[in-house]
Write a protein that holds these residues in place. Structure first.
Motif, short mmCIF file in Angstrom:
data_model
loop_
_atom_site.label_atom_id
_atom_site.label_comp_id
_atom_site.label_asym_id
_atom_site.label_seq_id
_atom_site.Cartn_x
_atom_site.Cartn_y
_atom_site.Cartn_z
N ASP A 1 8.22 -1.89 3.98
CA ASP A 1 8.84 -2.91 4.83
C ASP A 1 9.61 -3.88 3.93
O ASP A 1 9.08 -4.88 3.48
CB ASP A 1 7.78 -3.66 5.63
CG ASP A 1 7.08 -2.77 6.61
OD1 ASP A 1 7.73 -1.82 7.11
OD2 ASP A 1 5.90 -3.01 6.90
N LYS B 1 -1.24 -0.11 11.11
CA LYS B 1 0.17 -0.35 11.35
C LYS B 1 0.86 1.00 11.18
O LYS B 1 0.92 1.54 10.08
CB LYS B 1 0.72 -1.37 10.35
CG LYS B 1 2.17 -1.69 10.58
CD LYS B 1 2.67 -2.74 9.63
CE LYS B 1 4.14 -2.98 9.91
NZ LYS B 1 4.76 -3.76 8.85
N THR C 1 3.64 3.39 10.52
CA THR C 1 4.90 3.30 9.79
C THR C 1 5.66 4.60 9.92
O THR C 1 5.10 5.63 10.26
CB THR C 1 4.63 3.02 8.30
OG1 THR C 1 3.82 4.06 7.79
CG2 THR C 1 3.95 1.68 8.10
#
Length: 94
Positions: A93, A80, A82
């Protein structure tokens, strides 16, 4: 009696061989790293990731991986991407 020049020539050739073998090892290591880097870039493209952001995330997070599961999170189909703070910390998050 052996000539002094013969010893000098033989010592030069052995050190020359050492230097050549060391340089060959460096070139092999550099070539392997280049292949590794291009593989990462091409995999990022394959999974529709920005190669720069993918490499940034990998190189920032890899030193903190402690298990095989942690490294699997860095694969292009698992990662993911970021945002990155200027201070060098990851945004959460929240």
């Amino acid at each position: 009696m052996a000539q002094p020049n013969a010893w000098f020539r033989s010592s030069l050739s052995s050190s020359d061989t050492y230097v050549r073998s060391r340089n060959k090892l460096r070139s092999v290591c550099l070539e392997s790293f280049t292949h590794f880097l291009f593989t990462l870039i091409e995999n990022a493209k394959l999974y529709k990731l920005d190669p720069y952001e993918y490499l940034r995330c990998i190189f920032d997070q890899a030193p903190f991986c402690e298990s095989e599961k942690d490294f699997e999170k860095l694969l292009p189909w698992n990662i993911k991407i970021t945002e990155f703070n200027e201070e060098g910390t990851w945004k959460t998050d929240a």
